[in-house]
Enzyme design. Structure first.
Site, PDB file in Angstrom:
ATOM      1  N   ARG A  22      83.978  25.416  22.722  1.00  0.00           N
ATOM      2  CA  ARG A  22      82.566  25.216  23.016  1.00  0.00           C
ATOM      3  C   ARG A  22      82.305  23.788  23.489  1.00  0.00           C
ATOM      4  NH1 ARG A  22      79.852  29.181  22.632  1.00  0.00           N
ATOM      5  NH2 ARG A  22      77.887  28.087  22.872  1.00  0.00           N
ATOM      6  N   ASP A  30      72.626  17.077  33.339  1.00  0.00           N
ATOM      7  CA  ASP A  30      72.129  17.552  32.059  1.00  0.00           C
ATOM      8  C   ASP A  30      70.618  17.343  32.033  1.00  0.00           C
ATOM      9  OD1 ASP A  30      74.644  18.236  31.180  1.00  0.00           O
ATOM     10  OD2 ASP A  30      75.034  16.275  30.299  1.00  0.00           O
ATOM     11  N   ASP A  31      69.987  17.920  31.016  1.00  0.00           N
ATOM     12  CA  ASP A  31      68.519  17.852  30.975  1.00  0.00           C
ATOM     13  C   ASP A  31      68.016  16.594  30.272  1.00  0.00           C
ATOM     14  OD1 ASP A  31      69.328  18.411  28.430  1.00  0.00           O
ATOM     15  OD2 ASP A  31      67.974  20.087  28.095  1.00  0.00           O
ATOM     16  N   ASP A  32      68.867  15.591  30.163  1.00  0.00           N
ATOM     17  CA  ASP A  32      68.468  14.424  29.376  1.00  0.00           C
ATOM     18  C   ASP A  32      68.682  13.093  30.090  1.00  0.00           C
ATOM     19  OD1 ASP A  32      71.174  14.481  29.415  1.00  0.00           O
ATOM     20  OD2 ASP A  32      71.467  14.481  27.255  1.00  0.00           O
ATOM     21  N   CYS A  39      83.987  20.770  26.772  1.00  0.00           N
ATOM     22  CA  CYS A  39      85.035  20.374  27.734  1.00  0.00           C
ATOM     23  C   CYS A  39      84.982  21.050  29.099  1.00  0.00           C
ATOM     24  CB  CYS A  39      86.436  20.573  27.165  1.00  0.00           C
ATOM     25  SG  CYS A  39      86.694  19.777  25.580  1.00  0.00           S
ATOM     26  N   GLU A  40      83.893  21.772  29.420  1.00  0.00           N
ATOM     27  CA  GLU A  40      83.833  22.348  30.762  1.00  0.00           C
ATOM     28  C   GLU A  40      83.834  21.233  31.821  1.00  0.00           C
ATOM     29  OE1 GLU A  40      81.305  21.870  28.890  1.00  0.00           O
ATOM     30  OE2 GLU A  40      79.503  21.454  30.067  1.00  0.00           O
ATOM     31  N   ASP A  41      83.238  20.107  31.465  1.00  0.00           N
ATOM     32  CA  ASP A  41      83.226  18.987  32.421  1.00  0.00           C
ATOM     33  C   ASP A  41      84.634  18.426  32.635  1.00  0.00           C
ATOM     34  OD1 ASP A  41      83.264  18.105  29.784  1.00  0.00           O
ATOM     35  OD2 ASP A  41      81.984  16.370  30.142  1.00  0.00           O
ATOM     36  N   SER A  78      78.308  31.120  27.768  1.00  0.00           N
ATOM     37  CA  SER A  78      79.533  30.372  28.027  1.00  0.00           C
ATOM     38  C   SER A  78      79.216  29.106  28.820  1.00  0.00           C
ATOM     39  CB  SER A  78      80.504  31.234  28.839  1.00  0.00           C
ATOM     40  OG  SER A  78      81.530  30.417  29.364  1.00  0.00           O
ATOM     41  N   ASN A  85      81.096  27.782  30.746  1.00  0.00           N
ATOM     42  CA  ASN A  85      81.660  27.950  32.088  1.00  0.00           C
ATOM     43  C   ASN A  85      80.605  28.385  33.095  1.00  0.00           C
ATOM     44  OD1 ASN A  85      84.485  27.411  31.577  1.00  0.00           O
ATOM     45  ND2 ASN A  85      84.495  29.305  30.383  1.00  0.00           N
TER      46      ASN A  85
END
Ligand SMILES: *[C@@H]1O[C@H](CO)[C@@H](O)[C@H](O)[C@H]1NC(C)=O
Length: 346
Positions: free
Chosen positions: A228, A141-143, A230-232, A121, A123
């Site tokens: 999957r 993020d990893d980028d 839009c958590e931000d 998730s 979340n």
């Protein structure tokens, strides 16, 4: 300040009181971070350092992830770097290797640890892990690579604005008057959403997002799982709803954005930075406009805003204007053609 276009009122209420299901199964965690007994007392949290949470997913990007983690771990401002590994398909062997590599590459005062997410998730990237021992948390993020001075400036900015979300990458919500729906967009002069490409926030908002807010938060976290995505945006809702304030945009000097391999559309979207020169930004916007995946991505994000608003029954997002720049660094800022540019570009 509430813009005039928000004045047509839309009243939404919760439609039903369906059973509350946990959206991520916290019970599978060794310790439930939402159990107050597992949360450190606020007065014990360090205020002079920050915890960095890096979301990792793509195995092919591990070398970059490792480089970013090592860079942050070298900073005296960083307490711990936690790599949150969210890809359930990654083998235990690869993860063990990664954990080893991270330990080896961690130089400087802070440690790097690897945390395998117990759920895929989105979340779970905001779980208030008991090991987070600082008030300030940086979510990345990893980028995205950011220069050390800009990171320091952003953290300094947070220290004097601890209620706010702080970031380098921003977007906006708006209303489409023809459809009366919320949209996700970029405004040249204002913003209301900080992206998790680089977001500094108070630790307590992790708890608010994951553990409180009753049925409305449950429903909104479930929307994140369904979409999957839009958590931000939901984190921006949570913080804006607490503070009734806009986030703060901070200017970065050097940002390198490698894009997001998981979701090409979001990478096109994400490369648009306020740090870009005007012409570059315009051509980037044009590219976003021409890409059907970019359009689809923004449509989905607009749908999230509409659904969150519907559950909450109000629109908490507020606009911020302008950008905080570090004018006391060695790199001065000068006005040129009505814009601020680095003085060495004069
Ligand atoms: C770990 O480091 C070794 C040696 O540099 C490298 O070959 C390997 O791909 C790395 N693996 C992971 C998962 O980081």
């Amino acid at each position: 300040m509430i813009p005039a276009f928000l004045s047509f009122s839309v009243c939404f209420f919760l439609l039903s009181s369906s059973a509350i299901l946990p959206v991520f199964s916290r019970s599978t965690l060794p310790t439930d971070p939402c159990d107050a007994a597992n949360q450190p007392e606020r007065r014990t949290l360090r205020a002079d350092q920050i915890t960095v949470l890096i979301n990792g997913y793509s195995e092919f990007r591990i070398p970059l992830l490792q480089q970013i983690a090592a860079t942050y771990s070298a900073s005296p401002l960083v307490s711990t770097v936690v790599v949150l590994w969210g890809n359930p398909a990654t083998s235990a062997q690869t993860l063990a290797q990664l954990a080893h590599n991270l330990t080896v590459s961690s130089f400087g005062p802070s440690t790097i640890s690897l945390h395998r997410q117990h759920s895929d998730s989105l979340n779970s990237r905001f779980l208030p892990l008991p090991s987070i021992n600082t008030r300030a948390v940086l979510i990345i993020d990893d980028d995205v690579e950011v220069d050390a001075k800009s990171f320091e400036f952003a953290f300094r900015t947070w220290k004097s604005n601890q209620d706010h979300l702080i970031g380098f990458f921003v977007r906006s919500h708006d209303i489409d008057l023809s459809t009366k729906k919320w949209i996700y967009t970029v405004h040249p002069e204002r913003y209301s959403i900080v992206l998790t490409k680089f977001m500094i926030l108070d630790r307590r908002y992790l708890f608010d997002y994951s553990c409180s807010g009753g049925e409305a938060m449950h429903r909104m976290r479930r929307i994140v799982d369904e979409m999957r995505n839009c958590e931000d945006i939901l984190m921006n809702f949570v913080v804006a709803d607490r503070t009734n304030a806009a986030p703060l945009l901070v200017g970065a000097q050097k940002v390198r954005d490698w894009g997001d391999a998981r979701n090409d559309a979001s990478s096109i979207d994400g490369r648009w930075s306020w740090g870009l020169k005007e012409g570059e930004a315009r051509s980037m916007v044009r590219k976003v406009g021409l890409s059907s995946r970019g359009v689809e991505h923004r449509k989905r994000r607009g749908e999230c805003i509409t659904r969150f608003h519907k559950v909450l029954g109000r629109m908490p997002l507020r606009y911020g204007y302008g950008k905080l720049v570090n004018s006391v660094g060695e790199q001065g800022l000068c006005m040129k053609g009505g814009r601020l540019v680095f003085c060495d570009q004069q």
